[in-house]
Each structure stands twice: as C-alpha cells, then as structure tokens.
Design an enzyme around this catalytic site. Structure first.
Site, PDB file in Angstrom:
ATOM      1  CB  ALA A  44      -0.939  -0.010   1.203  1.00  0.00           C
ATOM      2  CD  GLU A  45       0.069   4.165   2.345  1.00  0.00           C
ATOM      3  OE1 GLU A  45      -0.940   4.831   2.076  1.00  0.00           O
ATOM      4  OE2 GLU A  45       0.122   3.358   3.299  1.00  0.00           O
ATOM      5  CB  THR A  46       7.441   2.099  -0.243  1.00  0.00           C
ATOM      6  OG1 THR A  46       7.018   0.787  -0.655  1.00  0.00           O
ATOM      7  CG2 THR A  46       8.929   2.078   0.063  1.00  0.00           C
ATOM      8  CG  HIS A  82       0.335   1.772   6.876  1.00  0.00           C
ATOM      9  ND1 HIS A  82       0.425   1.989   5.516  1.00  0.00           N
ATOM     10  CD2 HIS A  82       1.008   0.625   7.122  1.00  0.00           C
ATOM     11  CE1 HIS A  82       1.146   1.019   4.971  1.00  0.00           C
ATOM     12  NE2 HIS A  82       1.504   0.173   5.926  1.00  0.00           N
TER      13      HIS A  82
END
Length: 327
Positions: free
Chosen positions: A67-69, A98
C-alpha cells in the site's frame, strides 16, 4: 565509487563487476496496526541518501507493491529526526498514517537516526510539514507508535449517497445518513467518509472502478472510507477503505483516514468538551485483521487534538540492489 555514510549501512555505492549494481539501500518490512506477524498492513521502510531521485523512489515503491513505501532521508530542519517521503505503487502522498506509525517504530527500535538519539518521541519532516509520533513501549521495548494529526480536521462538501452506493457496490438504503451524509474530510489526505447501515453491508461492499474513475478521481478524494458500529467485543467500529485511483484497491489498515474518522466522530459527538477513544478494526475481509486505537479531545466545541496508533511487528530486513543505469 563514493561511499555514503548512513545509519546501519543504510546505503552503499559499489561497483560489482558484471552485475551493474551501483547502489545498495537497506530496508525493513514491518506489519503495522497488529501484534501478530502477517496481520495488519505491511510497510516497506527504506533508508535513503539525500538526493535519491523521486522517479527511483516511485519505482522502488512499485517493486514492493505494498500500500505504501516510506523513505527515510536526512532531515533538512534541525528539530526533526528524519525527513520522509511516502509513495503508493502509483503516486506520492504528502502524509499517511500507517507509514508514519511504522517508520516511527523502526526509528524507535534503531534508537538513532542520522546522528540523533531517539527516545520517547519522533519528529518526522514530511511533505505536509512536521509530524509528531509518540513511541509505544512495553517492558522498555518499542512495540508501536501513536501519530498526532498534522493538520486541523477539515470537513468538506457532502457527496451524493447514490453515487457512493454505486461506487461501493451497495444499495442506496445501505448508506446511513442519520449522523452525517457522505462527506469529504481531510487532515492531510482527502477521503470520502461514509457510514453504512450494518456489518453485513460493510462486508458486501467492493469498489467499482468505473465509478471511481468517473466521479471520484484522486484530485477530488484519494479514496472512500466506510465504517459502521461493530458488534464484536472490544471493537467500536469496523471499517474498510478503497482507493483504486492511487493503486490501492483495498487497504488493510489506513492510519490517515482512521485519524480523520476519529476526528469526525468526535466533532459530531454531543457535548462541547469531551475526550473520546475508539477501537477500530480493519482488514478482516482481506485476511489481514488490523487493530487501531484512536483518541480525540474537544474543548469548547473545537476539536483540539486527535491521534491514531497501534502495535507493529518486524517481518523482514534486506538490501535493495539498484543498477547503475537507474541512477
């Protein structure tokens, strides 16, 4: 080749004959908003040198396909411990909860970042501004983090319930409007917040990409956040979040949108002065149950503080090999 001095062998520039590797970046994968491995929302945390190109960060985020880095870079302001940049597989975000919680957990476990000690609090320089995170500890060990909202909550325009029903594969009578109509809210990322009538309706929902493309482009809102009161013991609200226009069909745990939800619920709650707390569950339909804890304070009718947090679990560490041709 030049060597780059960063924490824990963050980055090495090297010349591997025949391999064409020009840079190595250290990374961790951490599950956020869970106390169990392979639950929560996985996050890649990459230590990066100053000057790492934006297009390369985007390629790395696409490679992880989470979803994210989040990338940890040397801070530009003395009061901050670290500068960060956050990418989905398709785009950069100014703020996300997050990744901020997960990065704070990694920084707290490391104890230092770019020459500065980290004890109970972390100040992260993000595109939205300075973001404060408090470390969660148990028996002197860092186990998670709590992020304070970087901006006041902005409650924006209402959105047609029938449009939301079509976009989320629901009937219009499954959209609950007694507390509020579907509306756009933000404390850093704009989303549409929608209460649905039951946990059954929540489980039934799914994103209809064509409706998002036509009516909910990311310039309007990056996603739709659905919620409903939970009948499960120890959980106040069950939630889901769809953001297909930024490459996240569904998110197992969304810090920024739940942060806004905590603010919205508190702003709408009766009483001019109160302190609230909420236990939120997300990711169940994805097989990645996540537990988030939020709290907020309203003073004289004004939302003065709201936060979101939870536990984290380390999953993996490794090295990214970046070919010279990509630099």
């Amino acid at each position: 080749m030049t060597s780059v001095a960063l924490p824990r062998s963050v980055a090495k520039l090297c010349n591997h004959s025949g391999l064409g590797i020009g840079m190595q970046l250290s990374y961790s994968v951490v599950d956020v908003f869970t106390d169990s491995c392979f639950g929560g929302n996985p996050l890649a945390v990459v230590w990066a040198p100053e000057g790492l190109a934006s297009h390369l960060m985007q390629k790395i985020a696409h490679e992880f396909n989470l979803a994210e880095t989040i990338f940890l870079l040397p801070p530009r302001h003395d009061e901050c411990h670290v500068r960060t940049r956050i990418f989905t597989p398709q785009t950069e975000l100014p703020f996300a909860g997050h990744p901020t919680v997960g990065a704070s957990f990694i920084l707290g476990r490391a104890g230092r970042a770019f020459g500065r000690a980290i004890t109970s609090d972390v100040l992260l320089e993000q595109n939205i501004g300075a973001v404060h995170a408090e470390l969660l500890t148990e028996c002197d060990a860092v186990v998670g983090g709590i992020v304070s909202s970087p901006e006041p909550l902005a409650i924006g325009p209402d959105v047609d319930p029938e449009l939301i029903a079509r976009a989320c594969n629901l009937r219009p009578d499954q959209i609950e409007t007694s507390r509020h109509a579907p509306c756009i809210c933000t404390c850093g990322n704009a989303l549409v917040f929608v209460e649905v009538t039951s946990e059954e309706a929540l489980s039934q929902a799914s994103p209809v990409i064509s409706e998002f493309q036509q009516h909910l482009p990311r310039e309007r809102a990056i996603g739709v956040h659905l919620y409903t009161p939970s009948t499960k013991e120890g959980v106040d609200y069950a939630v889901r979040m769809f953001a297909p226009m930024v490459g996240i069909t569904e998110d197992p745990a969304t810090g920024a949108s739940n942060l806004s939800l905590v603010g919205l619920l508190t702003a709408l709650a009766p009483g001019n002065t109160l302190r609230t707390s909420y236990r939120l569950e997300q990711g169940v339909q994805m097989g990645r149950p996540s537990q988030l804890r939020g709290d907020a304070t309203k003073l004289d009718g004004v939302l003065s503080e709201f936060r979101i947090g939870g536990h984290c679990v380390p999953v993996a560490e490794g090295t990214l090999n970046i070919p010279s041709s990509f630099q």
